[in-house]
Design an enzyme around this catalytic site. Sequence first.
Site, PDB file in Angstrom:
ATOM      1  N   LYS A  44      60.370  38.879  44.942  1.00 44.56           N
ATOM      2  CA  LYS A  44      61.264  38.632  43.804  1.00 44.56           C
ATOM      3  C   LYS A  44      61.941  39.926  43.344  1.00 44.56           C
ATOM      4  CE  LYS A  44      57.999  35.245  42.084  1.00 44.56           C
ATOM      5  NZ  LYS A  44      56.933  35.012  41.087  1.00 44.56           N
ATOM      6  N   LYS A  82      58.488  42.894  52.823  1.00 45.24           N
ATOM      7  CA  LYS A  82      58.056  41.548  52.440  1.00 45.24           C
ATOM      8  C   LYS A  82      59.136  40.879  51.576  1.00 45.24           C
ATOM      9  CE  LYS A  82      55.295  41.140  49.137  1.00 45.24           C
ATOM     10  NZ  LYS A  82      54.401  40.957  48.027  1.00 45.24           N
ATOM     11  N   LYS A 120      53.564  49.232  43.344  1.00 40.22           N
ATOM     12  CA  LYS A 120      54.225  48.947  42.063  1.00 40.22           C
ATOM     13  C   LYS A 120      54.356  50.212  41.213  1.00 40.22           C
ATOM     14  CE  LYS A 120      53.610  43.996  41.662  1.00 40.22           C
ATOM     15  NZ  LYS A 120      53.124  42.853  40.880  1.00 40.22           N
TER      16      LYS A 120
HETATM   17  P1  TYM Z   1      52.693  36.045  42.745  1.00 45.95           P
HETATM   18  O1  TYM Z   1      53.364  35.224  41.730  1.00 45.95           O
HETATM   19  O2  TYM Z   1      53.167  37.442  42.957  1.00 45.95           O
HETATM   20  O3  TYM Z   1      52.748  35.314  44.164  1.00 45.95           O
HETATM   21  C1  TYM Z   1      52.391  33.960  44.296  1.00 45.95           C
HETATM   22  C2  TYM Z   1      51.841  33.689  45.683  1.00 45.95           C
HETATM   23  O4  TYM Z   1      52.872  33.892  46.673  1.00 45.95           O
HETATM   24  C3  TYM Z   1      52.369  34.699  47.723  1.00 45.95           C
HETATM   25  N1  TYM Z   1      53.495  35.459  48.297  1.00 45.95           N
HETATM   26  C4  TYM Z   1      53.835  35.432  49.595  1.00 45.95           C
HETATM   27  N2  TYM Z   1      53.319  34.780  50.659  1.00 45.95           N
HETATM   28  C5  TYM Z   1      53.926  34.952  51.865  1.00 45.95           C
HETATM   29  N3  TYM Z   1      55.014  35.753  52.036  1.00 45.95           N
HETATM   30  C6  TYM Z   1      55.576  36.411  51.001  1.00 45.95           C
HETATM   31  N4  TYM Z   1      56.640  37.181  51.180  1.00 45.95           N
HETATM   32  C7  TYM Z   1      54.982  36.274  49.706  1.00 45.95           C
HETATM   33  N5  TYM Z   1      55.270  36.776  48.472  1.00 45.95           N
HETATM   34  C8  TYM Z   1      54.345  36.270  47.634  1.00 45.95           C
HETATM   35  C9  TYM Z   1      51.339  35.606  47.048  1.00 45.95           C
HETATM   36  O5  TYM Z   1      50.433  36.144  47.977  1.00 45.95           O
HETATM   37  C10 TYM Z   1      50.682  34.637  46.080  1.00 45.95           C
HETATM   38  O6  TYM Z   1      49.682  33.868  46.727  1.00 45.95           O
HETATM   39  N6  TYM Z   1      48.244  37.890  41.951  1.00 45.95           N
HETATM   40  C11 TYM Z   1      48.806  36.580  42.289  1.00 45.95           C
HETATM   41  C12 TYM Z   1      48.650  35.613  41.141  1.00 45.95           C
HETATM   42  C13 TYM Z   1      47.246  35.433  40.724  1.00 45.95           C
HETATM   43  C14 TYM Z   1      46.189  34.835  41.466  1.00 45.95           C
HETATM   44  C15 TYM Z   1      45.039  34.924  40.659  1.00 45.95           C
HETATM   45  C16 TYM Z   1      46.135  34.242  42.730  1.00 45.95           C
HETATM   46  C17 TYM Z   1      46.709  35.837  39.542  1.00 45.95           C
HETATM   47  N7  TYM Z   1      45.397  35.552  39.504  1.00 45.95           N
HETATM   48  C18 TYM Z   1      43.794  34.428  41.092  1.00 45.95           C
HETATM   49  C19 TYM Z   1      44.880  33.745  43.159  1.00 45.95           C
HETATM   50  C20 TYM Z   1      43.753  33.844  42.336  1.00 45.95           C
HETATM   51  C21 TYM Z   1      50.223  36.792  42.781  1.00 45.95           C
HETATM   52  O7  TYM Z   1      50.473  37.602  43.584  1.00 45.95           O
HETATM   53  O8  TYM Z   1      51.175  36.020  42.313  1.00 45.95           O
END
Ligand code: TYM
Length: 329
Positions: free
Chosen positions: A198, A195, A114
């Site tokens: 968004k 990957k 990032k």
């Molecule tokens: P976020 O919103 O970026 O992603 C949400 C979830 O989607 C999964 N993900 C994927 N899984 C498979 N293939 C992909 N291409 C892909 N893109 C995204 C992410 O791994 C995630 O599970 N940091 C977290 C949010 C968060 C969180 C937490 C999660 C904040 N605090 C505490 C667990 C526990 C996140 O990446 O959100």
Amino acid sequence: MKPALISGIQPTGKLHIGNYLGSLKNFVELQNSEKYRCYFFIADLHSLTEDFDPKEKPGQILTVALDYLSAGIDPKKSIVFVQSKIPAHSELAIILNNFSPTGELKRMTQFKDKSERQAENVNMGLFDYPVLMASDVFLYDAAVVPVGEDQVQHLELARTLARRFNNKFGKTFMEPKPFLTEAKRIMSLDNPEKKMSKSSPAGCLFLDDEPETIREKIKRAVTDSGHEVKCDPESKPAISNLIRIYAGFMNETTEIVEKKFKNKGYGDFKKDLAETIIRSLTPFQKKKKELIKKSAAVKKVLAAGNRKAGMVAGQKIEEVKEQLGLSID
Ligand code: TYM
């Protein structure tokens, strides 16, 4: 008492099938297994680490709530809440910062990626992202965290942090375990080396995409040379990704998908894949259209979840402060 499980999704725009197959679908299955006390939250504080427009934020927060409920998260079974409404998350992150060596945070792949992607905005929130994540998990004594593969490194850091804190101040935090699906890393439809994310919408298939858009996107998705529908991530990364998507939606193994398309080519497979995705997403999309009209009720669900989560987190933060000698009254 059942073990606790927690996960969150950032409100940064539309969810794609990577988010769904890697996390949200799993949230629903784990909730319905009735093996856990489930907490699902909207990680709005984490979403401030990237550029955003405050005017869009309320809509984005509500959209994740709608996505949760439309996918099958049931407020009678799970606590659904908004991270920023629970002050203990921020408080615990500030406390945990003192036990988080900067060297460990600098090694985080997501921070490095990032920082490159938003070189003009490499902020403290981005650096501290995993510490806030650890706080999210620790406050609810969660043992299990369903996430995609990109979050595993953050959870490893959380485990290290829990161990360090417990050794120094006595047993306070659980060491959370990530829970991954077969679809833990769905790749972009236009580049199987990247990957699905968004931040690159061109390679995403969104949960709200119309059937025609889904057909078009799957038709245009890159494939590899050859014609065999075979999962071989090394030499056939694109088709392997599509097979994993198919398997994810059908709850099948990739081997079963391979067998099903043994004597068929990419064209037939892609047609079937598009229809499978459309069929699988129809109930979600239908429910979401209904719920959009009931946003007052959705906000009530969040308010009730905030209250319940606030009580659990409020107790835990007091326990932490006590361990640290911060409670004199
Ligand atoms: P976020 O919103 O970026 O992603 C949400 C979830 O989607 C999964 N993900 C994927 N899984 C498979 N293939 C992909 N291409 C892909 N893109 C995204 C992410 O791994 C995630 O599970 N940091 C977290 C949010 C968060 C969180 C937490 C999660 C904040 N605090 C505490 C667990 C526990 C996140 O990446 O959100």
